[in-house]
Design a protein around this motif. Structure first.
Motif, PDB file in Angstrom:
ATOM      1  N   GLU A 102       0.892  -1.238   0.094  1.00 45.81           N
ATOM      2  CA  GLU A 102       0.036  -0.101   0.025  1.00 45.81           C
ATOM      3  C   GLU A 102       0.912   1.080   0.053  1.00 45.81           C
ATOM      4  OE1 GLU A 102      -3.968   1.885   2.387  1.00 45.81           O
ATOM      5  OE2 GLU A 102      -3.171  -0.211   2.689  1.00 45.81           O
ATOM      6  N   VAL A 103       0.525   2.447  -0.905  1.00 40.59           N
ATOM      7  CA  VAL A 103       1.341   3.648  -0.766  1.00 40.59           C
ATOM      8  C   VAL A 103       0.387   4.640  -0.410  1.00 40.59           C
ATOM      9  CG1 VAL A 103       2.245   5.257  -2.341  1.00 40.59           C
ATOM     10  CG2 VAL A 103       2.396   2.841  -2.922  1.00 40.59           C
ATOM     11  N   LEU A 104       0.827   5.407   0.759  1.00 38.99           N
ATOM     12  CA  LEU A 104       0.195   6.336   1.269  1.00 38.99           C
ATOM     13  C   LEU A 104       1.040   7.708   0.596  1.00 38.99           C
ATOM     14  CD1 LEU A 104       0.146   5.356   5.082  1.00 38.99           C
ATOM     15  CD2 LEU A 104      -1.531   5.099   3.380  1.00 38.99           C
ATOM     16  N   GLU A 105       0.088   8.515   0.075  1.00 39.94           N
ATOM     17  CA  GLU A 105       0.774   9.995  -0.255  1.00 39.94           C
ATOM     18  C   GLU A 105       0.450  10.751   0.770  1.00 39.94           C
ATOM     19  OE1 GLU A 105       0.098  11.015  -4.182  1.00 39.94           O
ATOM     20  OE2 GLU A 105       0.536   8.994  -5.110  1.00 39.94           O
ATOM     21  N   SER A 114      -4.333   7.062  -0.714  1.00 45.38           N
ATOM     22  CA  SER A 114      -3.811   5.483  -0.620  1.00 45.38           C
ATOM     23  C   SER A 114      -4.545   4.702  -1.648  1.00 45.38           C
ATOM     24  CB  SER A 114      -4.359   5.204   0.928  1.00 45.38           C
ATOM     25  OG  SER A 114      -5.634   5.309   1.022  1.00 45.38           O
ATOM     26  N   ARG A 115      -3.292   3.699  -2.081  1.00 44.84           N
ATOM     27  CA  ARG A 115      -3.618   2.782  -3.232  1.00 44.84           C
ATOM     28  C   ARG A 115      -3.204   1.407  -2.460  1.00 44.84           C
ATOM     29  NH1 ARG A 115      -0.972   6.573  -5.924  1.00 44.84           N
ATOM     30  NH2 ARG A 115       0.968   5.412  -5.842  1.00 44.84           N
ATOM     31  N   VAL A 116      -3.879   0.352  -2.583  1.00 40.15           N
ATOM     32  CA  VAL A 116      -3.655  -0.672  -2.127  1.00 40.15           C
ATOM     33  C   VAL A 116      -3.243  -1.988  -3.305  1.00 40.15           C
ATOM     34  CG1 VAL A 116      -4.598  -2.960  -0.758  1.00 40.15           C
ATOM     35  CG2 VAL A 116      -5.119  -0.465  -0.098  1.00 40.15           C
ATOM     36  N   TYR A 117      -2.328  -2.516  -3.359  1.00 41.80           N
ATOM     37  CA  TYR A 117      -1.978  -3.751  -4.264  1.00 41.80           C
ATOM     38  C   TYR A 117      -2.015  -5.086  -3.577  1.00 41.80           C
ATOM     39  CZ  TYR A 117      -0.345   0.729  -6.709  1.00 41.80           C
ATOM     40  OH  TYR A 117      -0.206   2.005  -6.962  1.00 41.80           O
ATOM     41  N   HIS A 118      -2.692  -5.924  -4.010  1.00 35.59           N
ATOM     42  CA  HIS A 118      -2.418  -7.340  -3.751  1.00 35.59           C
ATOM     43  C   HIS A 118      -1.624  -8.306  -4.383  1.00 35.59           C
ATOM     44  CE1 HIS A 118      -7.049  -6.869  -2.045  1.00 35.59           C
ATOM     45  NE2 HIS A 118      -6.048  -6.208  -1.208  1.00 35.59           N
TER      46      HIS A 118
END
Length: 119
Positions: A102-105, A114-118
């Motif tokens: 997950e990326v928190l800007e 926030s972007r989540v990647y599985h």
């Protein structure tokens, strides 16, 4: 700035893992945007994207209610001046562990996206 962003990420995990919605939402800007593949599956009308603290509250409140054992085990945090890249293992009782990134800007001390990647 990098250490400040990493501290925000650590507070994020503390709030998430204790299912403390108010502490979690405090870390976000009022107009923050969140993208998640799980959101896309559970709420297809969103296409995986929600905006604003009220939508974030509804989303996470539902997750905490449905998954009382939901826990994120941190494996890696990498930060720079405006973002934190987090890797963790999503753990839920009676479900297979899932690798997540997950990326928190972050801007002015608040999470704006926030972007989540599985995995």
């Amino acid at each position: 700035m990098m250490l400040e962003n990493e501290a925000i990420a650590k507070k994020w995990f503390e709030a998430f893992n204790s299912h403390n919605l108010d502490d979690l939402l405090y870390l976000y800007d009022e107009t923050a945007t969140h993208f998640s593949p799980k959101l896309k599956i559970r709420k297809p009308e969103t296409n995986g994207l929600i905006k604003g603290k009220s939508e974030l509250r509804i989303w996470w409140n539902d997750a905490f209610d449905r998954l009382p054992t939901l826990y994120y085990k941190v494996t890696s945090l990498t930060s720079n001046n405006n973002r934190v890249f987090m890797e963790y293992v999503r753990q839920v009782e009676n479900e297979e562990d899932m690798l997540v990134a997950e990326v928190l800007e972050i801007e002015a001390g608040k999470i704006i996206f926030s972007r989540v990647y599985h995995g």
